[in-house]
Design a protein around this motif. Structure first.
Motif, PDB file in Angstrom:
ATOM      1  N   ALA A  35     -10.360  -1.112  -2.689  1.00 49.34           N
ATOM      2  CA  ALA A  35      -9.558  -2.280  -2.306  1.00 49.34           C
ATOM      3  C   ALA A  35     -10.185  -3.103  -1.186  1.00 49.34           C
ATOM      4  CB  ALA A  35      -8.157  -1.830  -1.896  1.00 49.34           C
ATOM      5  N   GLY A  36     -11.489  -3.036  -1.041  1.00 50.62           N
ATOM      6  CA  GLY A  36     -12.174  -3.864  -0.055  1.00 50.62           C
ATOM      7  C   GLY A  36     -12.353  -3.187   1.287  1.00 50.62           C
ATOM      8  N   ASP A  37     -13.196  -3.789   2.133  1.00 49.72           N
ATOM      9  CA  ASP A  37     -13.569  -3.220   3.430  1.00 49.72           C
ATOM     10  C   ASP A  37     -14.201  -1.849   3.253  1.00 49.72           C
ATOM     11  OD1 ASP A  37     -12.790  -5.470   4.769  1.00 49.72           O
ATOM     12  OD2 ASP A  37     -11.129  -4.549   5.860  1.00 49.72           O
ATOM     13  N   ILE A 228       0.670  -5.804  -7.665  1.00 54.43           N
ATOM     14  CA  ILE A 228      -0.554  -6.105  -6.933  1.00 54.43           C
ATOM     15  C   ILE A 228      -0.872  -4.916  -6.041  1.00 54.43           C
ATOM     16  CG2 ILE A 228      -1.659  -7.673  -5.282  1.00 54.43           C
ATOM     17  CD1 ILE A 228       0.456  -9.795  -6.238  1.00 54.43           C
ATOM     18  N   VAL A 229      -2.093  -4.436  -6.108  1.00 54.09           N
ATOM     19  CA  VAL A 229      -2.548  -3.337  -5.264  1.00 54.09           C
ATOM     20  C   VAL A 229      -3.534  -3.924  -4.261  1.00 54.09           C
ATOM     21  CG1 VAL A 229      -3.597  -1.054  -5.210  1.00 54.09           C
ATOM     22  CG2 VAL A 229      -2.265  -1.764  -7.223  1.00 54.09           C
ATOM     23  N   PHE A 230      -3.310  -3.622  -2.989  1.00 54.90           N
ATOM     24  CA  PHE A 230      -4.131  -4.242  -1.951  1.00 54.90           C
ATOM     25  C   PHE A 230      -4.310  -3.288  -0.781  1.00 54.90           C
ATOM     26  CE2 PHE A 230       0.271  -5.235  -1.133  1.00 54.90           C
ATOM     27  CZ  PHE A 230       0.428  -5.281   0.243  1.00 54.90           C
ATOM     28  N   GLY A 231      -5.082  -3.723   0.216  1.00 53.20           N
ATOM     29  CA  GLY A 231      -5.310  -2.953   1.437  1.00 53.20           C
ATOM     30  C   GLY A 231      -5.046  -3.835   2.645  1.00 53.20           C
ATOM     31  N   HIS A 232      -5.963  -3.797   3.608  1.00 47.69           N
ATOM     32  CA  HIS A 232      -6.048  -4.776   4.693  1.00 47.69           C
ATOM     33  C   HIS A 232      -5.011  -4.633   5.798  1.00 47.69           C
ATOM     34  CE1 HIS A 232      -7.153  -8.474   6.684  1.00 47.69           C
ATOM     35  NE2 HIS A 232      -6.005  -9.058   6.423  1.00 47.69           N
ATOM     36  N   LEU A 236       1.265  -2.094   8.248  1.00 49.05           N
ATOM     37  CA  LEU A 236       2.402  -2.504   7.421  1.00 49.05           C
ATOM     38  C   LEU A 236       3.511  -1.466   7.439  1.00 49.05           C
ATOM     39  CD1 LEU A 236       3.519  -4.658   5.532  1.00 49.05           C
ATOM     40  CD2 LEU A 236       2.294  -3.578   3.637  1.00 49.05           C
ATOM     41  N   GLY A 237       3.125  -0.202   7.454  1.00 47.24           N
ATOM     42  CA  GLY A 237       4.123   0.844   7.639  1.00 47.24           C
ATOM     43  C   GLY A 237       4.709   1.432   6.374  1.00 47.24           C
ATOM     44  N   ALA A 238       4.336   0.922   5.202  1.00 44.78           N
ATOM     45  CA  ALA A 238       4.857   1.458   3.945  1.00 44.78           C
ATOM     46  C   ALA A 238       3.834   1.236   2.844  1.00 44.78           C
ATOM     47  CB  ALA A 238       6.179   0.808   3.576  1.00 44.78           C
ATOM     48  N   LEU A 239       3.731   2.194   1.968  1.00 46.65           N
ATOM     49  CA  LEU A 239       2.822   2.053   0.837  1.00 46.65           C
ATOM     50  C   LEU A 239       3.400   1.142  -0.232  1.00 46.65           C
ATOM     51  CD1 LEU A 239       1.624   5.750   0.453  1.00 46.65           C
ATOM     52  CD2 LEU A 239       0.218   3.820   1.153  1.00 46.65           C
ATOM     53  N   LYS A 240       4.665   1.345  -0.574  1.00 45.88           N
ATOM     54  CA  LYS A 240       5.311   0.576  -1.645  1.00 45.88           C
ATOM     55  C   LYS A 240       5.981  -0.657  -1.052  1.00 45.88           C
ATOM     56  CE  LYS A 240       6.072   0.581  -6.099  1.00 45.88           C
ATOM     57  NZ  LYS A 240       7.344   0.971  -6.700  1.00 45.88           N
ATOM     58  N   ASN A 241       5.865  -1.775  -1.737  1.00 49.31           N
ATOM     59  CA  ASN A 241       6.463  -3.026  -1.272  1.00 49.31           C
ATOM     60  C   ASN A 241       6.799  -3.875  -2.485  1.00 49.31           C
ATOM     61  OD1 ASN A 241       3.914  -4.658  -1.856  1.00 49.31           O
ATOM     62  ND2 ASN A 241       3.162  -3.129  -0.413  1.00 49.31           N
ATOM     63  N   GLY A 244       3.686  -4.406  -4.823  1.00 49.71           N
ATOM     64  CA  GLY A 244       3.142  -3.237  -5.499  1.00 49.71           C
ATOM     65  C   GLY A 244       2.840  -2.149  -4.498  1.00 49.71           C
ATOM     66  N   TYR A 245       1.548  -1.991  -4.142  1.00 46.49           N
ATOM     67  CA  TYR A 245       1.136  -0.946  -3.224  1.00 46.49           C
ATOM     68  C   TYR A 245       0.150  -1.492  -2.199  1.00 46.49           C
ATOM     69  CZ  TYR A 245       2.975   2.555  -6.516  1.00 46.49           C
ATOM     70  OH  TYR A 245       3.791   3.301  -7.327  1.00 46.49           O
ATOM     71  N   CYS A 246       0.325  -1.108  -0.936  1.00 52.37           N
ATOM     72  CA  CYS A 246      -0.685  -1.330   0.098  1.00 52.37           C
ATOM     73  C   CYS A 246      -1.325   0.017   0.409  1.00 52.37           C
ATOM     74  CB  CYS A 246      -0.075  -1.925   1.357  1.00 52.37           C
ATOM     75  SG  CYS A 246      -1.280  -2.120   2.703  1.00 52.37           S
TER      76      CYS A 246
END
Length: 281
Positions: A35-37, A228-232, A236-241, A244-246
């Motif tokens: 997911a980048g970086d 949408i699956v992302f990082g960055h 954020l404090g939570a995986l599910k939003n 989709g997923y952070c």
């Protein structure tokens, strides 16, 4: 065969190898989606790039802001930071090969359809705008990828940095258009009600000023598309939003490195191996 989407590695190769050992990664059968970086702030940016590149077609990655920072420094553009750990890539004997591989990566990728829950999912580092369809996102990613792969890529890197324009307009052209596309895909966290993107706020949404909200809280114009699956966003404090997923769980800050297995939505995590950085992102 399994597909694993992995959050921000940031040069933490030992944590990545620990995670791959935990999921029993098989490079002949499994595929990895980053997911980048991939680089920076962690201790092994060069070896992380070498490892991911060595996996060939078994590894896929989207570019993050730290990856682009490396590309800019390679071109003598942008400003180095005290926390940077990417000089080893610039000075590596295979540095040109690693840079050429990195600049060939996209900003957005469609993930494979192996699960009805994650059907038609999109992978990007930071997110996408509410008015972009997934097809738009892939097309706009392609515009930047074409520039990065072309003869004018160093000129583009010299024009990359800046917070303007900060609102999408499909009539934008040239470097202004490309800069905004890059900023959306790699830097965006919060947006204002008028559609302007805020590039300064980095902490938890609950603590944000009332005129700011996470990009994924803006109602999407294409609401029936996939997650949408992302990082960055390690704070954020939570995986599910709502999107989709952070998957950025702050590995480089002493947190965890996280993988999402697409086949069954399983979340797999390992504690960071590397010593945590003594600061917040």
């Amino acid at each position: 065969m399994a597909n694993y989407v992995i959050g921000d590695v940031q040069g933490c190769l030992d944590s990545l190898l620990k995670l791959l050992d935990k999921v029993q990664f098989n490079p002949q059968l499994d595929e990895l989606w980053f997911a980048g970086d991939l680089v920076n702030r962690g201790p092994k940016s060069r070896d992380t790039l070498r490892f991911v590149k060595s996996l060939g077609k078994r590894a896929h990655a989207v570019l993050g802001n730290h990856d682009l920072h490396l590309l800019a420094l390679w071109c003598n553009s942008g400003r180095s930071h005290e926390s940077d750990t990417i000089a080893e890539v610039v000075n590596a004997p295979d540095g040109q090969e690693l840079i050429d591989w990195l600049r060939s990566q996209p900003l957005a990728l469609r993930l494979p359809n192996v699960n009805h829950t994650l059907h038609n999912a999109l992978l990007t580092h930071a997110g996408i705008l509410a008015q972009w369809s997934f097809s738009d996102a892939v097309q706009l990613s392609g515009e930047v990828q074409q520039m990065l792969a072309g003869p004018e890529w160093k000129t583009f890197m010299a024009e990359l940095y800046g917070n303007k324009p900060n609102r999408w307009d499909p009539t934008l052209e040239g470097f202004d258009r490309l800069r905004l596309i890059v900023n959306v895909f790699t830097r965006m966290r919060m947006v204002r009600d008028d559609g302007k993107i805020d590039f300064k706020y980095k902490l938890e949404p609950a603590d944000a000023p009332p005129d700011l909200k996470p990009w994924f809280d803006t109602p999407r114009e294409f609401a029936n598309e996939g997650p949408i699956v992302f990082g960055h966003w390690s704070t954020l404090g939570a995986l599910k939003n709502k999107a989709g997923y952070c998957l950025d769980t702050g590995c480089v800050w002493g947190g965890q490195l996280t993988a999402l297995r697409l086949e069954d939505d399983a979340i797999i995590q390992v504690e960071a191996v590397e010593p945590p950085l003594p600061a917040i992102p």
